[in-house]
Design an enzyme around this catalytic site. Structure first.
Site, PDB file in Angstrom:
ATOM      1  N   LYS A 181       0.886  -1.167   0.000  1.00  0.00           N
ATOM      2  CA  LYS A 181       0.000   0.000   0.000  1.00  0.00           C
ATOM      3  C   LYS A 181       0.921   1.213   0.000  1.00  0.00           C
ATOM      4  O   LYS A 181       1.478   1.598   1.029  1.00  0.00           O
ATOM      5  CB  LYS A 181      -0.883  -0.033   1.256  1.00  0.00           C
ATOM      6  CG  LYS A 181      -2.197   0.687   1.122  1.00  0.00           C
ATOM      7  CD  LYS A 181      -2.131   2.174   0.890  1.00  0.00           C
ATOM      8  CE  LYS A 181      -1.802   2.981   2.123  1.00  0.00           C
ATOM      9  NZ  LYS A 181      -1.644   4.435   1.798  1.00  0.00           N
ATOM     10  N   GLU A 257      10.154   1.603  10.255  1.00  0.00           N
ATOM     11  CA  GLU A 257      11.145   2.648   9.966  1.00  0.00           C
ATOM     12  C   GLU A 257      10.430   3.966  10.133  1.00  0.00           C
ATOM     13  O   GLU A 257       9.573   4.312   9.312  1.00  0.00           O
ATOM     14  CB  GLU A 257      11.665   2.498   8.528  1.00  0.00           C
ATOM     15  CG  GLU A 257      12.475   1.239   8.283  1.00  0.00           C
ATOM     16  CD  GLU A 257      13.818   1.269   8.985  1.00  0.00           C
ATOM     17  OE1 GLU A 257      14.301   2.360   9.342  1.00  0.00           O
ATOM     18  OE2 GLU A 257      14.382   0.187   9.195  1.00  0.00           O
ATOM     19  N   CYS A 291      13.645  11.215   6.192  1.00  0.00           N
ATOM     20  CA  CYS A 291      13.605  10.777   7.589  1.00  0.00           C
ATOM     21  C   CYS A 291      14.908  11.064   8.291  1.00  0.00           C
ATOM     22  O   CYS A 291      14.949  11.331   9.478  1.00  0.00           O
ATOM     23  CB  CYS A 291      13.294   9.290   7.645  1.00  0.00           C
ATOM     24  SG  CYS A 291      14.436   8.302   6.679  1.00  0.00           S
ATOM     25  N   GLU A 390       9.745  16.372  14.827  1.00  0.00           N
ATOM     26  CA  GLU A 390      10.113  16.250  13.415  1.00  0.00           C
ATOM     27  C   GLU A 390       9.248  17.199  12.594  1.00  0.00           C
ATOM     28  O   GLU A 390       8.025  17.164  12.684  1.00  0.00           O
ATOM     29  CB  GLU A 390       9.885  14.805  12.942  1.00  0.00           C
ATOM     30  CG  GLU A 390      10.346  14.596  11.506  1.00  0.00           C
ATOM     31  CD  GLU A 390      10.042  13.202  10.982  1.00  0.00           C
ATOM     32  OE1 GLU A 390       8.921  12.710  11.197  1.00  0.00           O
ATOM     33  OE2 GLU A 390      10.938  12.603  10.352  1.00  0.00           O
TER      34      GLU A 390
END
Ligand code: NAD
Length: 497
Positions: A181, A257, A291, A390
């Site tokens: 997905k 992750e 990331c 973040e």
């Protein structure tokens, strides 16, 4: 850009098939907001079909029955096809998320390396025999590694096919099958990838299936599906936490992750020319949408003023523009919601006491509504929101420190632990720092390098498990121990052993 928008379908059991739902999701080019494709908003029943197809392929002679060398051949064929189609895939990637064509071309031309590396693992990985302690050595005890089965993989929008490959290459090497997905912002490249793998590389039907759609209607049914044996997720820490909880409840292993807020630490002995390039690479390459962005820049007080002057000068010179133009250095933010998130973090930073040393504005000479200047916040304190959360955009938070102990304490004071950079000419200091920093990857005098054979993953809230390298393959294998009696005699039934 093509003038007409193309309608894609789901890819299940080796072919394009319509979704059960009529609703569709538009795909935009972030540079100017033009819609150039649409994909189905997949449903739980689409996911059911895809998982059934992957289960069928897993049990089939055509895939499940292959020897490791035959699987290696399949992976080599995929690598060759990806080399041939790298330019087309790079263009699809750039059209979906607005990342620079120069970056996506280098990512796409590197994908084959992952499949070749894991093809090598297929052919070189060996089992073990275990010297169990028993009288007369009457057991032959050995360990088999077996594929986990059907993988349910969910991926984000920032490097769609690279992050898919981190999962797919080892999963196929292990003998698993796959339902994917992709992010609803970047679904097209996965569909074309599936088509190429089956039609050009000859992968048997059902080995790699793609269901497009939202996280709630396609992602959640996939990661909670009863017939999925392994979940592989890349995305935000908040969604990763939810998926981990559900997979834990179902006792399905999940590799995660997740997000990062990585420190890039500059000591006075460092070569400042390299530092400026490395810090720019860490936070403004890919418009900060990575990331492993080096979004917290810690600079020793002795060099902080000079560093900030040079950093701001270089940021001012960054060429913003069309990501399809090979001269452009920074493209747009991938979509408007992310742009708004970035801008709101910049405002919060200033409200909490940071200084906006450069950027923060939408340039008025560029189209669309997603461009944001590279942004530098200075006078940042480690407890400010912009030092802890973040942002996932082109926003650097610059902090200062007095000595190595303080640098380490500040750098480790974070929920995240994905990556870190350290800049110093003192190699003892570099290794001390690398040993003590809480991060899954550390770069010394470099930033943002990756390879198929170098394990990658997060400490703390940046994830669970590893991708790439031998560790990446182990995520898709399970271990079986076989005891074979060689004595021909079964004695005392009431004792263990
Ligand atoms: P996201 O978590 O919002 O979405 C990731 C994927 O999960 C998408 O496909 C989304 O549709 C799906 N999803 C959302 N809710 C779901 C649910 N409840 N169940 C199942 N699937 C669901 O992340 P994003 O905005 O697409 O990507 C950015 C994030 O990804 C950042 O936090 C970034 O740090 C992280 N990331 C991590 C790595 C890494 O290797 N550690 C690499 C790239 C990106």
């Amino acid at each position: 850009m093509p003038e007409e928008s193309r309608e894609y379908e789901l890819f299940i059991n080796g072919e394009f098939v319509p979704s059960d739902a009529e609703e569709r999701i538009d795909v935009e080019y972030p540079y100017d907001g033009s819609v150039w494709a649409s994909v189905p908003a997949g449903t739980p029943s689409d996911v059911d079909r895809a998982v059934a197809s992957a289960r069928g392929a897993f049990k089939s002679e055509e895939w499940g029955g292959l020897t490791p060398s035959e699987r290696a051949d399949a992976l080599h064929r995929i690598a060759d096809v990806l080399d041939d189609y790298a330019d087309e895939l790079a263009e699809l990637e750039t059209r979906q998320n607005g990342k620079l064509i120069r970056e996506m071309s280098s990512q796409m031309s590197g994908l084959g390396g992952w499949f070749r590396y894991y093809a090598g693992q297929c052919q070189t990985r060996e089992g073990r025999t275990i010297p169990v302690e028993n009288k007369n050595g009457q057991f032959h005890t050995y360990v088999r590694e077996e594929p986990r089965g059907v993988v349910g993989a969910v991926t984000p929008w920032n490097s769609p096919l690279l992050l898919t490959t981190f999962k797919l290459a080892p999963a196929l090497a292990a003998g698993c099958t796959f339902v994917h997905k992709p992010s609803s912002y970047t679904p097209v490249s996965a569909l074309r990838f599936a088509e190429l793998l089956h039609e050009e590389a000859g992968l048997p039907a059902g080995v790699y299936n793609v269901v497009t759609g939202s996280g709630s209607d396609a992602g959640d049914p996939l990661v909670t599906h009863d017939d999925v044996d392994k979940v592989a997720f890349t995305g935000s820490t908040s969604v990763g936490r939810q998926i981990s909880a559900k997979a834990g409840e179902a006792l399905v292993p999940a590799s995660l992750e997740l997000g990062g807020k990585s420190p890039n630490v500059v000591f006075p002995s460092a070569n400042l020319d390299n530092v400026i390039n490395g810090v720019i690479k860490g936070i403004f390459a890919a418009t900060g949408q990575t990331c492993l962005a080096g979004s917290r820049v810690f600079v020793h007080e002795a060099v902080a003023d000079e560093f900030i002057d040079r950093f701001v000068d270089r940021a001012r010179d960054i060429e913003l523009g069309d990501p399809m133009d090979s001269e452009t250095e920074m493209g747009p933010v991938a979509f408007r919601d992310q742009w708004e998130t970035d801008v709101s973090y910049i405002q919060t930073g200033v409200e909490e006491g940071a200084t906006l040393s450069f950027g923060g504005e939408q340039p008025d000479d560029l189209p669309g509504e997603c461009f944001l200047q590279p942004t530098i916040l200075t006078d940042v304190e480690n407890d400010m929101t912009v030092a802890q959360e973040e942002i996932f955009g082109p926003v650097a938070s610059v902090l200062t420190f007095g000595d190595e102990t303080e640098a380490l304490e500040l750098a480790n004071e974070s929920q995240f632990g994905l990556a870190a950079g350290v800049w110093t000419e003192d190699m003892r200091q570099a290794h001390r720092f690398a040993n003590q920093i809480e991060a899954g990857t550390v770069w010394v005098n470099e930033y943002r390098t990756l390879s198929y054979n170098a394990p990658f993953g997060g400490y703390k809230d940046s994830g669970l498990g590893r991708e790439n390298g031998a560790e990446g393959l182990e995520e898709y294998l399970q271990t079986k121990t076989v005891w074979v009696d060689l004595s021909g005699e079964v004695d005392d039934p009431f004792k263990l052993g």
